[in-house]
Structure formats: structure tokens, C-alpha cells
Design an enzyme around this catalytic site. Structure first.
Site, PDB file in Angstrom:
ATOM      1  N   HIS A 159       0.835  -1.161  -0.062  1.00 49.52           N
ATOM      2  CA  HIS A 159      -0.074   0.018  -0.090  1.00 49.52           C
ATOM      3  C   HIS A 159       0.942   1.406  -0.189  1.00 49.52           C
ATOM      4  O   HIS A 159       0.599   2.104  -0.737  1.00 49.52           O
ATOM      5  CB  HIS A 159      -0.746  -0.086   1.267  1.00 49.52           C
ATOM      6  CG  HIS A 159      -1.885   1.294   1.390  1.00 49.52           C
ATOM      7  ND1 HIS A 159      -3.234   0.959   1.240  1.00 49.52           N
ATOM      8  CD2 HIS A 159      -1.531   2.505   1.655  1.00 49.52           C
ATOM      9  CE1 HIS A 159      -3.610   2.480   1.568  1.00 49.52           C
ATOM     10  NE2 HIS A 159      -2.574   3.101   1.835  1.00 49.52           N
ATOM     11  N   GLU A 160       1.927   1.364   1.001  1.00 45.55           N
ATOM     12  CA  GLU A 160       2.543   2.495   0.979  1.00 45.55           C
ATOM     13  C   GLU A 160       3.602   2.671  -0.286  1.00 45.55           C
ATOM     14  O   GLU A 160       3.707   3.638  -0.589  1.00 45.55           O
ATOM     15  CB  GLU A 160       3.372   2.640   2.334  1.00 45.55           C
ATOM     16  CG  GLU A 160       2.352   2.303   3.582  1.00 45.55           C
ATOM     17  CD  GLU A 160       1.312   3.436   3.777  1.00 45.55           C
ATOM     18  OE1 GLU A 160       1.659   4.482   3.017  1.00 45.55           O
ATOM     19  OE2 GLU A 160       0.399   3.331   4.388  1.00 45.55           O
ATOM     20  N   HIS A 211       1.865   4.515  -2.758  1.00 42.95           N
ATOM     21  CA  HIS A 211       1.666   5.946  -2.733  1.00 42.95           C
ATOM     22  C   HIS A 211       3.078   6.381  -3.249  1.00 42.95           C
ATOM     23  O   HIS A 211       2.914   7.183  -3.822  1.00 42.95           O
ATOM     24  CB  HIS A 211       1.605   6.562  -1.337  1.00 42.95           C
ATOM     25  CG  HIS A 211       0.107   6.196  -0.551  1.00 42.95           C
ATOM     26  ND1 HIS A 211      -0.820   6.878  -1.123  1.00 42.95           N
ATOM     27  CD2 HIS A 211      -0.217   5.830   0.550  1.00 42.95           C
ATOM     28  CE1 HIS A 211      -1.844   6.734  -0.485  1.00 42.95           C
ATOM     29  NE2 HIS A 211      -1.569   5.969   0.601  1.00 42.95           N
TER      30      HIS A 211
HETATM   31 ZN    ZN Z   1      -2.651   5.332   1.961  1.00 46.95          ZN
END
Ligand code: ZN
Length: 703
Positions: free
Chosen positions: A496-497, A500
């Protein structure tokens, strides 16, 4: 979670630096004020000391003020170049220094830095207001905005002008002088309250520890969790005992496995009463005051509520749309959670228990049911998810999708020995940016996981400024003689990170002011990566046993896939409860501060939150919405809103192929465009239609 190169930068980004050659005095020994000669111009972390921040930020603020005055008082008529672009290109010094400071505040702070922050924050808040409330500057922007149709701007320039104009209006530029005074006072108080909230939370999270004295009280805990407890005790000077804390890698497995019900209750109680104990670290009054101030500020600006003010800028647009989605999901999720609770109560009874299920039992009995139903034991899974291998898996996905290569750069300076640096290159071998990972908990780090930047991309003098990105998480440490082995949830978070990070690395936005997505789209690039994390074809590449190097067995992969919808009632309910609590706080009209405890209780009663589930965040430790900057206020819903989009987007890969080149190219276009176009337009260009909620409902088993 994403932290935008600090909220103040969001404003400063659209600001000045035109006083060219803002180089500090050559005699300066402050590394923050000197040219950075490190590889790729990353911050020279090894040379930066806490006492360097305040003078550097002061110098940046002073420079910025002069730049503003020069633009505002320019005798020439306003043009896009001498006003909008001048503002965009300005603020170099502060834009370089303040992300270093704000990142250290989040990931590596201490009392000295916290004290400095209490001095820095008012400077930055005042600067932001001085710019937004500068009548001469606003007059120039307004003149341009009113003439926008005749300025022959490119679509991206037009968008920048529009965003800047809106930024001024939303920043109070149209208020009367008396209203402006009040507006400034509100912002100053909110900034201080957010910082205090965060410092209090860090205190209550870090000071608690559960000390286990007897072997017998460890019953049920897997060996790795026992070893982690012993390591923590040793570090705390309590060798021979076991310490468990409120950090994620400690409390959650403890609740999942510890047979001792009383200890489970103790640690959960400590977690859920953080900053709610009536002492000097209590956040109840702080929360109520923040909500009241935000409502008052919204009213000043002509909005019904803070949520109306915030959502106007998001895809959702109105509170009704947000409540609509949350409520649509609430009813089936709650029904599913009640079925899960009934299953657990039945198991309690069957195993001779004569008590009613409580919050401290939930993870424990769900774990038992999961093992019964799917024969899936997370402790058997974890050895395949060594932290380094999982990170390698995320890099592999970026390579297969976009051709990126990621190489360790141990020569780059870092701010902590546990931080690792990497260079990211594009498919053609060109330098794309720098990626730092910082994965384990420590006392000076806030809880949770986030992605942030030390430098974001833009075009300067015809050249792309390359980004410097960091992922900060709180993952399981190496314990005993095992390396760091991740849980499935942590695997998802790492991907997830990194999603980003990819979004920041691939952005081709020419302007800092158009760098980011709106809050309820920003989780799309991150959440979509979670789909690759646990895809069988990807797991078999990176999930290898840390001792034997054997790839994860097929039957284990099948069990993981089968168990995917397990516990979704609980997960969805605790998340939605927090989202609804956020919305309830921020749809309040202006008025006196509420009683926080009573307000939260009423909000949860209204939705009939099952009494054995606690919202994912209670008000007093809801850092997303009340912490420094409050970036997710009326925005916590964004995760599920984004999930509608990322599930629908990932369906395109399900249909065409996991690494289908054309689909990947299409998705990369969204990331490259970033904030330069309307996100729904970008999405429709990718998918050929608007998103559907069906893939989300399917994934969570809500349909
Ligand atoms: Zn997030």
C-alpha cells in the site's frame, strides 16, 4: 495513509521564491542553509542537528515574505508569468527545509524537536494566512482569474490558476478585516491543538507497557511473539520478563493469541482509553474544541459545516454523498459482523466458557475459528514473508507493470540506522527518484503507516525535479534469532505505502501546486497495489521461506485466498464506525463545544454499533482527523471511497491480465497526470466508464 509534504507545504507549494539566488550567507554553518552536495541532492541527514531547524525555517519564512511582497507590489499589470508562475516558483528555501522538519516530527521526534515544533508551527500558520489574506496579491490573482478565458492558457495552466484562485477564496481572501482577524486566530489555535493532540497521543502510546511476570501468562502466544516480548523487556531493563506495548506488532498478536483473558482486557483497555483518562494528556476537550473551531471557520467562509467545506474539493463533493456510500455499506457489514459474533459466542460456549463475548475476545476467537475453518495458521505463513523479500516483491510488481528498477544505495545519508535508501530508475534507465524505507516502530515515531516526500516533483527551468520519497511503517521487528517476518496485514500495508510512493515517483506534474490527488482519490494508487501483494502469481515469486528459500506452497496460497473474506464484517464495521464518527464531528454547525464522550457515545448508538466492537479509532486517539494538520478530517471515508475505484480499476487487470502492458500503461497515465486533471476524467479515460461499486461488494463479501 499519505502525508502530503506537510500541509503547510500544500499552501506554500503554490507560493513564491522569486527572490532568486536565495542562497544563505556563505559563512553559514547550518547545513539546511547550504547547497546539498549529496547524491541526488537528498538531505544531508548526518549533518543536520535539531538546533539547525528553527534558524533555517525562520530564514525561509523571511525570504518567502519578501517574495510575496515583490509579487504583490509589482508595478506591472498581473500576468500568468509574473503572478501565478512567480508564486509557483517561489519559496525554494522553505520548500526544501520544512519537509525535512515535518518528516522528522512524524518519524523520528524527541522532546527537543517537539519543543521546536511548537515554535515553528505558528510561524508557518501565520505565513500561510499572511499570503492568503494579502489583499494586493489576491487582487492580482482575481484579475487573472476573471480574465481567464482570454489568457490563452494551456489546460494545465488554467487549472493551476483556478486552483490558486480557489485557494485564496477558501483561505479567507474574501472576508472582511474583522472576519480575517478571527480566521487567523482560529487557524493559529487549531494548529496548536493539532500538535498538542499528537504529542499527547505519542505519550500515552509510548508509556504503557504490559509486563508479564510468569510463563503461564504467555500461554497461547506463538514463539515469535514470546521472543518479541522478551526482547522488548530486555530493552526496557526488565530482562527475564516479557513486555507488550500498544504498538501494532505487539498488541494485535497479543490479543489474537493470549489465552489469559484478563491480560487481553488490560492491554485493550489501555489502548482504547488512550488520552481519555482525565489527566494532563487527556484529548477530550482538545477534540471538542477543534470540531467547534472548524465549524466556526466553515461558517465564516459561508459553508454549513467543515465537511461541506472540505468535501467541495473532493470527488464526493457533499456530506450526503459520503453518508450515502457509508450507509449503503453499513447495513450488510453490521449484519455480517453480528453473524461473526454469534459464531464466536458459540465457540465460547462449546469450549466451556460462560461469559459474553467482549471486544478483548474478538481477535482471539476469530483466530481460533479461522484456524478451524481454513486450517490457516498465520504463524505458518509468516516465515514466507520476510520483510526484505516482501519489499522485493513490491519492487518486482513495479518492474513488471512499469519497467522500473529499484537498487539499494547504502551510500546515501539516512536519518536513522534502520532507514534504507534506494534509487528508482525508469524503464529506459533514467533516474526517476529516491525511495527511503523506514519500517520498524520506535518511541519517536507516530503509530500507523504513511508515505511522505522530502522533495516532490515539478518542472524547473525545463528540467524535471526528481522526487525523494519515504515510506514509514511500524512493522514487526526481528525477534529472537528470526529476521523480521510480516503478517499478511503488514504485507498489504507495505505494498500500500509503496503504491503511494510510486504515485509520487511517477508524477509528471509540472507544478508543485498540482502535485496531488484529492483526498478521496489519493488511496487509489496505494490500495490497488494490495491486490498484487497477495495474488498467487506474485506471491510465488517473492514469498520464499526465510530459512530454506522454498517458495510458498500452493496449498498455503489457496488457504490464504479462501480466508480472504474472513472477518470482513468486523474489519468493515470498525472502519465504517470511525468514518461515520469523523463525519458526525465535522457536519456539526457552528456552536459551543460538545461533550466529547457523550457525543461519541450518541454517534455510535445511532448506528447501533455492536457493543463488542470498538471503532477503529476513538475520538481521543483519532490522529488522522485531529492530529497535526488534521489532513483526513471529513476524509477518513476516503479509504472506502477509493476502494470502490481501486477494485473497479483492478478488475481491468483481472480481465486483461495481471501485468497487461496496455492496462498498466493506462494506469500509469493516471499517476503521471496526478493533480493536473480532474480525477474522474482521468479514471474514465482509463476505464472507459465510471466506476462501479460491485467489485468492492464482491471483494468484501457484502453481496
Ligand atoms: Zn494510504
Amino acid at each position: 495513509m499519505i502525508v502530503r509534504a506537510s500541509l503547510f507545504l500544500l499552501f506554500l507549494a503554490v507560493l513564491p521564491a522569486a527572490l532568486s539566488g536565495q542562497q544563505p550567507p556563505a559563512a553559514s554553518t547550518n547545513p539546511l542553509l547550504q547547497a546539498w552536495t549529496t547524491p541526488f541532492g537528498v538531505p544531508p541527514f548526518g549533518e543536520i542537528k535539531p538546533e539547525h531547524f528553527l534558524p533555517a525555517i525562520r530564514a525561509g519564512v523571511d525570504a518567502q515574505r519578501k517574495e510575496i511582497d515583490a509579487i504583490a507590489n509589482n508595478p506591472e499589470a498581473p500576468t500568468f508569468a509574473n503572478t501565478i508562475e512567480a508564486m509557483e516558483n517561489a519559496g525554494e528555501l522553505l520548500a526544501r527545509v520544512s519537509p525535512v522538519f515535518s518528516n522528522m516530527q512524524s518519524s523520528n521526534t524527541n522532546e527537543q524537536l517537539q519543543a521546536i515544533n511548537r515554535e515553528v508551527a505558528p510561524l508557518l500558520t501565520a505565513l500561510r494566512d499572511d499570503i492568503r489574506l494579502n489583499p494586493a496579491l489576491f487582487a492580482r490573482v482575481r484579475t487573472l482569474w476573471q480574465a481567464r478565458a482570454s489568457l490563452k492558457l494551456t489546460p494545465v495552466q488554467a487549472r493551476l490558476l483556478d486552483e490558486q484562485y480557489k485557494g485564496f477564496v477558501r483561505g479567507g481572501a474574501n472576508l472582511t478585516p474583522e472576519q480575517k482577524d478571527r480566521f487567523r486566530a482560529i487557524n493559529a489555535e487549531l494548529s496548536a491543538l493539532g500538535i498538542k493532540f499528537g504529542d499527547n497521543l505519542l505519550h500515552d502510546t509510548n508509556t504503557y507497557r504490559l509486563v508479564v511476570e510468569k510463563d503461564a501468562d504467555l500461554k497461547g502466544l506463538p514463539p515469535s511473539i514470546v521472543a518479541a516480548g522478551a526482547d522488548a523487556a530486555k530493552a526496557a531493563g526488565l530482562a527475564g520478563r516479557w513486555v507488550y506495548t500498544l504498538q501494532a506488532p505487539s498488541i494485535w498478536p497479543f490479543l489474537q493469541y493470549a489465552d489469559n483473558r484478563d491480560l487481553r482486557r488490560q492491554i485493550l483497555e489501555a489502548y482504547t482509553t488512550r488520552n481519555d483518562r482525565g489527566d494532563q494528556y487527556d484529548n477530550k476537550a482538545n477534540v471538542a474544541r477543534q470540531a467547534a473551531l472548524r465549524a466556526e471557520r466553515a461558517q465564516l467562509l459561508g459553508y454549513k459545516s467543515h465537511a461541506d467545506f472540505v468535501l467541495e474539493e473532493n470527488m464526493a463533493k457533499t456530506p450526503d454523498k459520503v453518508y450515502g456510500l457509508l450507509n449503503q455499506l453499513w447495513t450488510p457489514a453490521r449484519a455480517m459482523a453480528l453473524r461473526e459474533a454469534a459464531d464466536q459466542q458459540a465457540l465460547i460456549k462449546a469450549s466451556g466458557g460462560a461469559f459474553t463475548l467482549e471486544a478483548a475476545d474478538w481477535r482471539y476467537y476469530q483466530e481460533k475459528i479461522k484456524q478451524q475453518r481454513f486450517a490457516l495458521d498465520e504463524q505458518v505463513v509468516r516465515p514466507y514473508f520476510k520483510l526484505d523479500s516482501v519489499r522485493q516483491g513490491a519492487f518486482y510488481v513495479a518492474n513488471r507493470l512499469y519497467g522500473l528498477t529499484v537498487t539499494p544505495r547504502p551510500d546515501l545519508p539516512t536519518y536513522h540506522p534502520e532507514v534504507q535508501a534506494f534509487e528508482v530508475k525508469d524503464a529506459d534507465g533514467s533516474h526517476l527518484g529516491v525511495f527511503y524505507s523506514d519500517y520498524h516502530p520506535r518511541p519517536g515515531k507516530r503509530v500507523g503507516a504513511w508515505s511522505s516526500t522530502f522533495r516532490s516533483t515539478r518542472m524547473k527551468d525545463g528540467q524535471r525535479v526528481t522526487p525523494v520519497v519515504v515510506n514509514v511503517c511500524n512493522f514487526s521487528r526481528p525477534a529472537g534469532d528470526e529476521p523480521a517476518l510480516l503478517t499478511l496485514e503488514e504485507v498489504g500495508t507495505l505494498f500500500h505505502e509503496f503504491g503511494h510512493a510510486l504515485s509520487s515517483l511517477l508524477s509528471r506534474s509540472p507544478y508543485r501546486g498540482l502535485g496531488g490527488f484529492p483526498r478521496d482519490f489519493v488511496e487509489v494508487p496505494s490500495q490497488i497495489m494490495e491486490n498484487w501483494a497477495l495474488h498467487p502469481d506474485v506471491m510465488k515469486v517473492y514469498a520464499k521461506h526465510y530459512k530454506t528459500g522454498e517458495p510458498i506452497p500452493v496449498d498455503l496460497v489457496e488457504k490464504i485466498k479462501k480466508a480472504e473474506q474472513f472477518d470482513q464484517g468486523f474489519i468493515t464495521v470498525e472502519y465504517l464506525a470511525a468514518s461515520l464518527l469523523d463525519m458526525d464531528w465535522h457536519t456539526l454547525p457552528a456552536g459551543p463545544a460538545k461533550d466529547t464522550a457523550a457525543f461519541e457515545q450518541a454517534a455510535m448508538a445511532k448506528i447501533q454499533l455492536p457493543r463488542d466492537i470498538v471503532p477503529r479509532y476513538r475520538s481521543t486517539y483519532f490522529n488522522h482527523i485531529f492530529g497535526p494538520g488534521g489532513g483526513y478530517s471529513s476524509g477518513y471515508y476516503a479509504y472506502i471511497w477509493s476502494e470502490v475505484l481501486d477494485q473497479d480499476a483492478f478488475d481491468a487487470f483481472r480481465e486483461k491480465g495481471l501485468f497487461d502492458a496496455a492496462t498498466a500503461r493506462g494506469f500509469r497515465t493516471i499517476l503521471e497526470k496526478g493533480g493536473t486533471e480532474d480525477p474522474m476524467a482521468l479514471y474514465k479515460a482509463f476505464r472507459g466508464r465510471e466506476p462501479s461499486v460491485e467489485p468492492l461488494l464482491r471483494k468484501r463479501g457484502l453481496k
